[in-house]
Motif scaffolding. Sequence first.
Motif, PDB file in Angstrom:
ATOM      1  N   THR A 287     -25.296 131.892  80.265  1.00  0.00           N
ATOM      2  CA  THR A 287     -24.071 132.228  80.998  1.00  0.00           C
ATOM      3  C   THR A 287     -23.628 133.671  80.762  1.00  0.00           C
ATOM      4  N   SER A 288     -24.365 134.430  79.974  1.00  0.00           N
ATOM      5  CA  SER A 288     -24.004 135.821  79.723  1.00  0.00           C
ATOM      6  C   SER A 288     -24.122 136.637  81.009  1.00  0.00           C
ATOM      7  N   ARG A 289     -23.178 137.571  81.204  1.00  0.00           N
ATOM      8  CA  ARG A 289     -23.239 138.438  82.365  1.00  0.00           C
ATOM      9  C   ARG A 289     -22.809 139.835  81.971  1.00  0.00           C
ATOM     10  N   SER A 290     -23.122 140.784  82.841  1.00  0.00           N
ATOM     11  CA  SER A 290     -22.778 142.179  82.605  1.00  0.00           C
ATOM     12  C   SER A 290     -22.035 142.696  83.825  1.00  0.00           C
ATOM     13  N   ALA A 291     -20.982 143.491  83.589  1.00  0.00           N
ATOM     14  CA  ALA A 291     -20.196 144.021  84.703  1.00  0.00           C
ATOM     15  C   ALA A 291     -19.532 145.319  84.290  1.00  0.00           C
ATOM     16  N   PRO A 292     -19.412 146.276  85.208  1.00  0.00           N
ATOM     17  CA  PRO A 292     -18.618 147.468  84.913  1.00  0.00           C
ATOM     18  C   PRO A 292     -17.152 147.095  84.777  1.00  0.00           C
ATOM     19  N   GLY A 293     -16.378 147.958  84.126  1.00  0.00           N
ATOM     20  CA  GLY A 293     -14.992 147.636  83.840  1.00  0.00           C
ATOM     21  C   GLY A 293     -14.165 147.299  85.059  1.00  0.00           C
ATOM     22  N   TRP A 294     -14.340 148.069  86.145  1.00  0.00           N
ATOM     23  CA  TRP A 294     -13.520 147.805  87.328  1.00  0.00           C
ATOM     24  C   TRP A 294     -13.779 146.412  87.902  1.00  0.00           C
ATOM     25  N   LYS A 295     -15.045 145.949  87.799  1.00  0.00           N
ATOM     26  CA  LYS A 295     -15.381 144.612  88.290  1.00  0.00           C
ATOM     27  C   LYS A 295     -14.901 143.533  87.312  1.00  0.00           C
ATOM     28  N   ALA A 296     -15.079 143.774  86.009  1.00  0.00           N
ATOM     29  CA  ALA A 296     -14.620 142.803  85.013  1.00  0.00           C
ATOM     30  C   ALA A 296     -13.113 142.634  85.083  1.00  0.00           C
ATOM     31  N   GLY A 297     -12.390 143.726  85.375  1.00  0.00           N
ATOM     32  CA  GLY A 297     -10.939 143.643  85.494  1.00  0.00           C
ATOM     33  C   GLY A 297     -10.504 142.799  86.670  1.00  0.00           C
ATOM     34  N   ARG A 298     -11.230 142.907  87.784  1.00  0.00           N
ATOM     35  CA  ARG A 298     -10.902 142.062  88.942  1.00  0.00           C
ATOM     36  C   ARG A 298     -11.177 140.595  88.634  1.00  0.00           C
TER      37      ARG A 298
END
Length: 334
Positions: A287-298
């Motif tokens: 279930t691990s995922r990676s996202a840039p901050g702007w996407k993780a914030g959304r």
Amino acid sequence: MSERRDLRDGDPPEPVALVTGGSRGLGLLLARELAIRGMRLVICARSSDDLARACEDLRERGAEVVALPCDVSDSAAVQKMVGEALTHFGRIDVVVNNAGIIQVGPLDAMTVEDFHSALGVMCLGPVHVTLAVLPHLRRRGSGHVINITSIGGKIAAPHILPYACAKFGAVGFSEGLRAELAGTGITVTTVVPGLMRTGSHLRAEFKGNAAREYAWFGAGASLPLVSMDAERAARRIIAGGLSGKPEVTLTPVAVAAARMVGLAPAPTTRLLGFVNRLLPKPPRHGTSRSAPGWKAGRDLQSRLHEILTAAGHRAAKQFNQTNGRDQFPRPREG
């Protein structure tokens, strides 16, 4: 920003500063501060789009600037970039090694490639750039090298392990370089910042439970009592670097942390272990995922967090962190 003076016949040429990672965030602010002090600029970064926007920003402020795309982890690319800078301006007087990346998350979510990326940009990057410029500085018998490290290079906080490894290496390189160049007329300054409000949390990469990792990191990088105003930080960095100070440590938290680890390393390690238990747990297998901050914030969808990070979001708009688009998290209505 004060206007750059016109050269008269017989006037010496204005000095030249090379800023890596100069297209956004702290790097852009350092470039602005150097321009205020009458320097011509070479800025480099990997993104041509970011560089174009940074050039427009700096030229509107009266700066003379050349932008050169370059990945500082690539030694051959750095040699080419430095050669182009010297061909254009004929000299380099100040080197600011600022380029950086950050991956935030538990060790179980990191890969060996994350460590290679961090070390390539933030440890080997300053080595590549400095060694490429050093023969020119030696011939001139003067110059300043300003290495932007981090309190993460003095105390290894959990959930930023690739970053900490690279910054520890950068601190060692910077301190050893100063010793090696003593008496040559070339000064080396090690800059050890704590958290600054640069808007960098929107560009960081979050791994594991990305939204929850973004929650703690974004708040820490935005809250005024925890983080430092980035424009004030840039002024202090350039003032210290051009005066040849051995080290510039920024933020009370960073000063306290550096002293704590020096005086009480074992209790500090135990404290960091306790902090690690408070941070988001590694996700279950698969279930691990990676996202840039702007996407993780959304994905976080938190009105409270939007309030806590408001200062960081303002900084992101001011310091070219938004890719020229609206990347701010948008919480749900209602």
